[in-house]
Design a protein around this motif. Structure first.
Motif, PDB file in Angstrom:
ATOM      1  N   TYR A 119     -14.369 -23.726 116.808  1.00 38.90           N
ATOM      2  CA  TYR A 119     -14.499 -22.535 115.961  1.00 38.90           C
ATOM      3  C   TYR A 119     -14.324 -21.312 116.843  1.00 38.90           C
ATOM      4  CZ  TYR A 119     -16.061 -19.951 111.811  1.00 38.90           C
ATOM      5  OH  TYR A 119     -16.106 -19.137 110.704  1.00 38.90           O
ATOM      6  N   ILE A 120     -13.655 -20.278 116.295  1.00 36.72           N
ATOM      7  CA  ILE A 120     -13.359 -19.072 117.077  1.00 36.72           C
ATOM      8  C   ILE A 120     -13.907 -17.844 116.365  1.00 36.72           C
ATOM      9  CG2 ILE A 120     -11.525 -17.590 117.994  1.00 36.72           C
ATOM     10  CD1 ILE A 120      -9.808 -20.077 118.337  1.00 36.72           C
ATOM     11  N   PHE A 121     -14.539 -16.969 117.142  1.00 39.76           N
ATOM     12  CA  PHE A 121     -14.918 -15.639 116.686  1.00 39.76           C
ATOM     13  C   PHE A 121     -14.010 -14.616 117.347  1.00 39.76           C
ATOM     14  CE2 PHE A 121     -18.786 -17.483 115.136  1.00 39.76           C
ATOM     15  CZ  PHE A 121     -19.299 -16.589 114.203  1.00 39.76           C
ATOM     16  N   ILE A 122     -13.484 -13.683 116.561  1.00 39.94           N
ATOM     17  CA  ILE A 122     -12.695 -12.566 117.078  1.00 39.94           C
ATOM     18  C   ILE A 122     -13.454 -11.284 116.771  1.00 39.94           C
ATOM     19  CG2 ILE A 122     -10.475 -11.381 117.069  1.00 39.94           C
ATOM     20  CD1 ILE A 122     -10.643 -14.647 115.265  1.00 39.94           C
ATOM     21  N   VAL A 123     -13.742 -10.495 117.810  1.00 41.10           N
ATOM     22  CA  VAL A 123     -14.375  -9.178 117.646  1.00 41.10           C
ATOM     23  C   VAL A 123     -13.439  -8.167 118.302  1.00 41.10           C
ATOM     24  CG1 VAL A 123     -16.385  -7.751 118.142  1.00 41.10           C
ATOM     25  CG2 VAL A 123     -16.688 -10.182 117.655  1.00 41.10           C
ATOM     26  N   LEU A 124     -12.704  -7.431 117.482  1.00 43.28           N
ATOM     27  CA  LEU A 124     -11.588  -6.655 118.013  1.00 43.28           C
ATOM     28  C   LEU A 124     -11.293  -5.453 117.120  1.00 43.28           C
ATOM     29  CD1 LEU A 124      -9.398  -6.713 120.270  1.00 43.28           C
ATOM     30  CD2 LEU A 124      -7.982  -8.068 118.714  1.00 43.28           C
ATOM     31  N   GLY A 125     -10.860  -4.353 117.745  1.00 46.64           N
ATOM     32  CA  GLY A 125     -10.394  -3.209 116.978  1.00 46.64           C
ATOM     33  C   GLY A 125     -11.017  -1.875 117.344  1.00 46.64           C
ATOM     34  N   LEU A 126     -12.052  -1.874 118.196  1.00 40.36           N
ATOM     35  CA  LEU A 126     -12.716  -0.613 118.514  1.00 40.36           C
ATOM     36  C   LEU A 126     -11.769   0.376 119.186  1.00 40.36           C
ATOM     37  CD1 LEU A 126     -15.550   0.737 118.364  1.00 40.36           C
ATOM     38  CD2 LEU A 126     -15.832   0.085 120.767  1.00 40.36           C
ATOM     39  N   ASN A 127     -10.836  -0.133 119.974  1.00 39.07           N
ATOM     40  CA  ASN A 127      -9.884   0.738 120.675  1.00 39.07           C
ATOM     41  C   ASN A 127      -8.681   1.110 119.819  1.00 39.07           C
ATOM     42  OD1 ASN A 127     -11.382   0.500 123.213  1.00 39.07           O
ATOM     43  ND2 ASN A 127     -10.629  -1.604 123.239  1.00 39.07           N
ATOM     44  N   GLU A 128      -8.740   0.764 118.530  1.00 37.38           N
ATOM     45  CA  GLU A 128      -7.603   1.008 117.645  1.00 37.38           C
ATOM     46  C   GLU A 128      -7.990   1.802 116.406  1.00 37.38           C
ATOM     47  OE1 GLU A 128      -4.987  -2.795 117.719  1.00 37.38           O
ATOM     48  OE2 GLU A 128      -7.004  -3.471 118.255  1.00 37.38           O
ATOM     49  N   VAL A 129      -9.141   2.456 116.458  1.00 41.31           N
ATOM     50  CA  VAL A 129      -9.599   3.183 115.268  1.00 41.31           C
ATOM     51  C   VAL A 129      -8.678   4.357 114.940  1.00 41.31           C
ATOM     52  CG1 VAL A 129     -11.998   2.490 115.523  1.00 41.31           C
ATOM     53  CG2 VAL A 129     -11.201   4.576 116.661  1.00 41.31           C
ATOM     54  N   TRP A 155     -12.980 -13.506 111.775  1.00 42.77           N
ATOM     55  CA  TRP A 155     -12.444 -12.292 112.394  1.00 42.77           C
ATOM     56  C   TRP A 155     -13.379 -11.142 112.028  1.00 42.77           C
ATOM     57  CZ3 TRP A 155      -6.676 -11.969 113.545  1.00 42.77           C
ATOM     58  CH2 TRP A 155      -6.378 -10.797 114.252  1.00 42.77           C
ATOM     59  N   ILE A 156     -14.082 -10.637 113.030  1.00 41.21           N
ATOM     60  CA  ILE A 156     -15.079  -9.586 112.832  1.00 41.21           C
ATOM     61  C   ILE A 156     -14.450  -8.240 113.177  1.00 41.21           C
ATOM     62  CG2 ILE A 156     -17.434  -8.852 113.330  1.00 41.21           C
ATOM     63  CD1 ILE A 156     -17.104 -11.738 112.182  1.00 41.21           C
ATOM     64  N   GLY A 157     -14.351  -7.383 112.204  1.00 37.79           N
ATOM     65  CA  GLY A 157     -13.748  -6.073 112.423  1.00 37.79           C
ATOM     66  C   GLY A 157     -14.604  -5.184 113.299  1.00 37.79           C
ATOM     67  N   PRO A 158     -14.043  -4.089 113.793  1.00 37.06           N
ATOM     68  CA  PRO A 158     -14.781  -3.224 114.715  1.00 37.06           C
ATOM     69  C   PRO A 158     -15.952  -2.517 114.034  1.00 37.06           C
ATOM     70  CG  PRO A 158     -12.740  -2.160 114.029  1.00 37.06           C
ATOM     71  CD  PRO A 158     -12.691  -3.564 113.496  1.00 37.06           C
ATOM     72  N   TYR A 180     -14.453  -9.889 108.293  1.00 36.66           N
ATOM     73  CA  TYR A 180     -15.700  -9.196 107.964  1.00 36.66           C
ATOM     74  C   TYR A 180     -15.540  -7.710 108.297  1.00 36.66           C
ATOM     75  CZ  TYR A 180     -20.583  -7.807 107.949  1.00 36.66           C
ATOM     76  OH  TYR A 180     -21.773  -7.165 107.678  1.00 36.66           O
ATOM     77  N   PHE A 181     -15.816  -6.855 107.301  1.00 35.31           N
ATOM     78  CA  PHE A 181     -15.686  -5.402 107.477  1.00 35.31           C
ATOM     79  C   PHE A 181     -16.952  -4.834 108.124  1.00 35.31           C
ATOM     80  CE2 PHE A 181     -12.346  -5.960 104.335  1.00 35.31           C
ATOM     81  CZ  PHE A 181     -11.393  -5.023 104.712  1.00 35.31           C
ATOM     82  N   SER A 182     -16.955  -4.755 109.435  1.00 39.00           N
ATOM     83  CA  SER A 182     -18.114  -4.215 110.155  1.00 39.00           C
ATOM     84  C   SER A 182     -18.240  -2.705 110.019  1.00 39.00           C
ATOM     85  CB  SER A 182     -18.011  -4.577 111.638  1.00 39.00           C
ATOM     86  OG  SER A 182     -17.883  -5.965 111.819  1.00 39.00           O
ATOM     87  N   ASN A 183     -17.151  -2.029 109.662  1.00 36.83           N
ATOM     88  CA  ASN A 183     -17.188  -0.564 109.592  1.00 36.83           C
ATOM     89  C   ASN A 183     -18.006  -0.056 108.409  1.00 36.83           C
ATOM     90  OD1 ASN A 183     -15.404  -1.307 107.596  1.00 36.83           O
ATOM     91  ND2 ASN A 183     -13.734   0.046 108.261  1.00 36.83           N
ATOM     92  N   ARG A 184     -18.508  -0.966 107.592  1.00 35.05           N
ATOM     93  CA  ARG A 184     -19.369  -0.563 106.484  1.00 35.05           C
ATOM     94  C   ARG A 184     -20.843  -0.506 106.890  1.00 35.05           C
ATOM     95  NH1 ARG A 184     -16.381  -4.638 102.154  1.00 35.05           N
ATOM     96  NH2 ARG A 184     -14.400  -3.492 102.077  1.00 35.05           N
TER      97      ARG A 184
END
Length: 222
Positions: A119-129, A155-158, A180-184
């Motif tokens: 199983y894989i978790f991806i936590v990515l996107g903080l540098n792309e806001v 896939w966990i959003g920033p 998952y929309f973490s920005n909320r």
């Protein structure tokens, strides 16, 4: 620069530089990468008071990949793994990275082969806001997703400090209901006001775990 992190000694070890002719569009070709090898996390004494346990007969070997937010996310994730019988076998923490780094380098395939996750978790996107070249990032996201082959993933959003310009929606368009929309979330912030604080990471992980519990066919309970 490749760094190996040992959680028990709380030390980073410098190793060799990673180079790849296939790295494209990345902001920095020689971005520091932090890889945690196989280690055993120690549960905190209060973890059983703060965590809830799910019944899940499938015990997973979990690989976490991402940018600097993965570095903070790994600690509460490891507690959930230990408490529910899973094992966090490795972390690829690529500071300052974007989707382009992970899509156009062979790092992910190499460490899937090394750690053999289920199983894989991806936590990515903080540098792309602030990113606006959304189509290029969607293309790169599909390339990254294809590296997983048939492995299940979340896939966990920033957990960004501001509203992004579309990167969360871009990744969601690729990952579908695995995103998952973490920005909320409204999270306590670290001193830099960009990353979550330690408490913020715990709240974030709690929210992700509850999302997985409600998610049909999640293939993982934390």
């Amino acid at each position: 620069m490749l760094l190996l992190y040992n959680i028990q000694s709380n030390q980073y070890k410098l190793t060799k530089n990673i180079t790849s002719d296939s790295v494209k569009h990345a902001a920095a070709k020689q971005t520091p990468v932090v890889i945690t090898q196989q280690w055993n996390f120690e549960e905190t004494t209060d973890s059983k008071d703060s965590l809830f346990k799910f019944s899940d007969s499938t015990k997973h070997r979990i690989l976490l990949i991402g940018d600097s937010e993965a570095g903070g996310f790994k600690f509460p994730l490891s507690k959930y793994c230990n408490f529910n019988g899973h094992k966090l076998v490795g972390v690829i923490e690529w500071n300052c990275a974007t989707i382009f780094n992970f899509a156009y380098a062979d790092t992910v395939q190499a460490f899937i082969a090394k750690f053999k996750p289920t199983y894989i978790f991806i936590v990515l996107g903080l540098n792309e806001v602030y990113a606006r070249d959304i189509n290029a990032r969607i293309k790169a996201a599909y390339i990254l997703k294809n590296k997983f082959n048939s492995l299940p993933y979340a896939w966990i959003g920033p957990a960004s400090w501001i509203q992004d310009y579309g990167i969360s929606n871009a990744f969601a368009s690729v990952a579908g209901d695995n995103f998952y929309f973490s920005n909320r979330l409204i999270l306590p912030r670290a001193d830099d006001q960009r990353h979550p604080s330690n408490k913020g990471y715990e709240i974030w992980m709690d929210s992700v775990a509850k999302w997985l519990a409600r998610k049909p066919n999640a293939q993982l309970h934390l």
